[in-house]
Design a protein around this motif. Structure first.
Motif, PDB file in Angstrom:
ATOM      1  N   ILE A 142      31.770  40.601  42.405  1.00  0.00           N
ATOM      2  CA  ILE A 142      30.639  40.639  41.479  1.00  0.00           C
ATOM      3  C   ILE A 142      29.342  40.810  42.263  1.00  0.00           C
ATOM      4  O   ILE A 142      28.463  41.571  41.881  1.00  0.00           O
ATOM      5  N   PHE A 143      29.248  40.106  43.397  1.00  0.00           N
ATOM      6  CA  PHE A 143      28.024  40.142  44.192  1.00  0.00           C
ATOM      7  C   PHE A 143      27.989  41.292  45.189  1.00  0.00           C
ATOM      8  O   PHE A 143      26.935  41.639  45.711  1.00  0.00           O
ATOM      9  N   HIS A 144      29.149  41.873  45.474  1.00  0.00           N
ATOM     10  CA  HIS A 144      29.234  43.000  46.408  1.00  0.00           C
ATOM     11  C   HIS A 144      30.108  44.097  45.798  1.00  0.00           C
ATOM     12  O   HIS A 144      31.231  44.337  46.251  1.00  0.00           O
ATOM     13  N   PRO A 145      29.620  44.771  44.764  1.00  0.00           N
ATOM     14  CA  PRO A 145      30.441  45.793  44.092  1.00  0.00           C
ATOM     15  C   PRO A 145      30.708  46.998  44.989  1.00  0.00           C
ATOM     16  O   PRO A 145      29.927  47.299  45.886  1.00  0.00           O
ATOM     17  N   GLN A 146      31.850  47.635  44.729  1.00  0.00           N
ATOM     18  CA  GLN A 146      32.210  48.858  45.447  1.00  0.00           C
ATOM     19  C   GLN A 146      32.638  49.907  44.432  1.00  0.00           C
ATOM     20  O   GLN A 146      33.203  49.582  43.391  1.00  0.00           O
ATOM     21  N   ALA A 147      32.398  51.152  44.774  1.00  0.00           N
ATOM     22  CA  ALA A 147      32.804  52.255  43.906  1.00  0.00           C
ATOM     23  C   ALA A 147      34.322  52.412  43.945  1.00  0.00           C
ATOM     24  O   ALA A 147      34.952  52.198  44.979  1.00  0.00           O
ATOM     25  N   ILE A 148      34.888  52.762  42.812  1.00  0.00           N
ATOM     26  CA  ILE A 148      36.327  53.012  42.717  1.00  0.00           C
ATOM     27  C   ILE A 148      36.573  54.475  43.081  1.00  0.00           C
ATOM     28  O   ILE A 148      35.849  55.366  42.656  1.00  0.00           O
ATOM     29  N   ILE A 207      38.490  33.889  43.489  1.00  0.00           N
ATOM     30  CA  ILE A 207      37.506  33.903  44.580  1.00  0.00           C
ATOM     31  C   ILE A 207      37.155  35.335  44.961  1.00  0.00           C
ATOM     32  O   ILE A 207      35.978  35.693  45.106  1.00  0.00           O
ATOM     33  N   GLU A 208      38.168  36.185  45.112  1.00  0.00           N
ATOM     34  CA  GLU A 208      37.932  37.582  45.489  1.00  0.00           C
ATOM     35  C   GLU A 208      37.151  38.322  44.409  1.00  0.00           C
ATOM     36  O   GLU A 208      36.273  39.137  44.709  1.00  0.00           O
ATOM     37  N   SER A 209      37.448  38.019  43.155  1.00  0.00           N
ATOM     38  CA  SER A 209      36.736  38.666  42.051  1.00  0.00           C
ATOM     39  C   SER A 209      35.266  38.272  42.032  1.00  0.00           C
ATOM     40  O   SER A 209      34.391  39.116  41.814  1.00  0.00           O
ATOM     41  N   ILE A 210      35.007  36.997  42.258  1.00  0.00           N
ATOM     42  CA  ILE A 210      33.616  36.525  42.282  1.00  0.00           C
ATOM     43  C   ILE A 210      32.855  37.181  43.433  1.00  0.00           C
ATOM     44  O   ILE A 210      31.701  37.600  43.266  1.00  0.00           O
ATOM     45  N   LYS A 211      33.501  37.320  44.574  1.00  0.00           N
ATOM     46  CA  LYS A 211      32.862  38.018  45.703  1.00  0.00           C
ATOM     47  C   LYS A 211      32.481  39.441  45.301  1.00  0.00           C
ATOM     48  O   LYS A 211      31.407  39.933  45.638  1.00  0.00           O
ATOM     49  N   LEU A 270      31.676  49.839  35.213  1.00  0.00           N
ATOM     50  CA  LEU A 270      32.304  49.473  36.479  1.00  0.00           C
ATOM     51  C   LEU A 270      32.723  48.015  36.563  1.00  0.00           C
ATOM     52  O   LEU A 270      33.663  47.681  37.289  1.00  0.00           O
ATOM     53  N   TRP A 271      32.056  47.118  35.842  1.00  0.00           N
ATOM     54  CA  TRP A 271      32.417  45.708  35.944  1.00  0.00           C
ATOM     55  C   TRP A 271      33.747  45.398  35.280  1.00  0.00           C
ATOM     56  O   TRP A 271      34.281  44.290  35.421  1.00  0.00           O
ATOM     57  N   LEU A 272      34.346  46.362  34.573  1.00  0.00           N
ATOM     58  CA  LEU A 272      35.665  46.142  33.981  1.00  0.00           C
ATOM     59  C   LEU A 272      36.726  45.896  35.053  1.00  0.00           C
ATOM     60  O   LEU A 272      37.709  45.191  34.811  1.00  0.00           O
TER      61      LEU A 272
END
Length: 186
Positions: A84-90, A78-82, A156-158
């Motif tokens: 995907i729609f709200h990415p943040q910089a590492i 669930i957190e991962s799917i969230k 970044l999606w990794l």
């Protein structure tokens, strides 16, 4: 302590993969206390209400641990799917990687030790805890590899992909622990 270290690593990096690793550590803490109690209870002598002893409580404890592992895996998805729609910089990835590497090495040591002691003492609860710690180790190493690849490739999606892959391993381990413990109860 390991949970706190993982939370610091997540705070520094804002990596969803590290965050999910920290979430899974909550299960380690709860399962550890539950397992400790069940081992203590199983060692109690039989009594009027339990003429065959208390040994089956370890299977119940391992079943609860398996269910908690599965719940953690689902929460990670669930957190991962969230994310995907709200990415943040590492951020500060170097420190985050060092911190979670330390937790992985400690979990590996304790996982191997717990499985060995569980087999020596024929304790399903201790074996389940050892398997859980080793799974946490494998998923943490996977996260480390994924984050290193992310850093090298700048893809970044990794981060999210590693969190999802980790959750699949966690779900599978939860299933195996739950299945083994329920078979022991039956």
């Amino acid at each position: 302590v390991l949970f706190a270290i993982k939370m610091v690593a997540w705070y520094l990096t804002q990596s969803v993969a590290i965050y999910t690793d920290a979430l899974e550590s909550i299960v380690n803490v709860v399962a550890g206390f539950l397992g400790l109690y069940s081992v203590w209870l199983a060692a109690q002598p039989r009594d009027f209400n339990h003429p065959y002893g208390h040994g089956k409580v370890e299977y119940l404890s391992a079943s609860i641990e398996g269910a908690l592992i599965i719940i953690a895996g689902l929460l990670i998805i669930i957190e991962s799917i969230k994310r995907i729609f709200h990415p943040q910089a590492i951020q500060q990835l170097d420190w985050g990687l060092v911190l979670i590497l330390i937790t992985a090495l400690v979990n590996a040591g304790y996982g191997i030790y717990a499985k060995k002691k569980g087999k020596e003492h024929h304790s399903v609860a201790i074996i389940a805890s050892g398997k859980h710690l080793l799974t946490d180790t494998y998923s943490t190493f996977g996260i480390i590899v994924g984050l290193l690849l992310m850093r090298i490739t700048q893809i970044l999606w990794l981060d999210v992909a590693m969190a999802l892959a980790s959750s699949i391993l966690i779900l599978y381990t939860g299933y195996k622990v739950l299945r083994t413990s329920l078979a022991g109860i039956m």
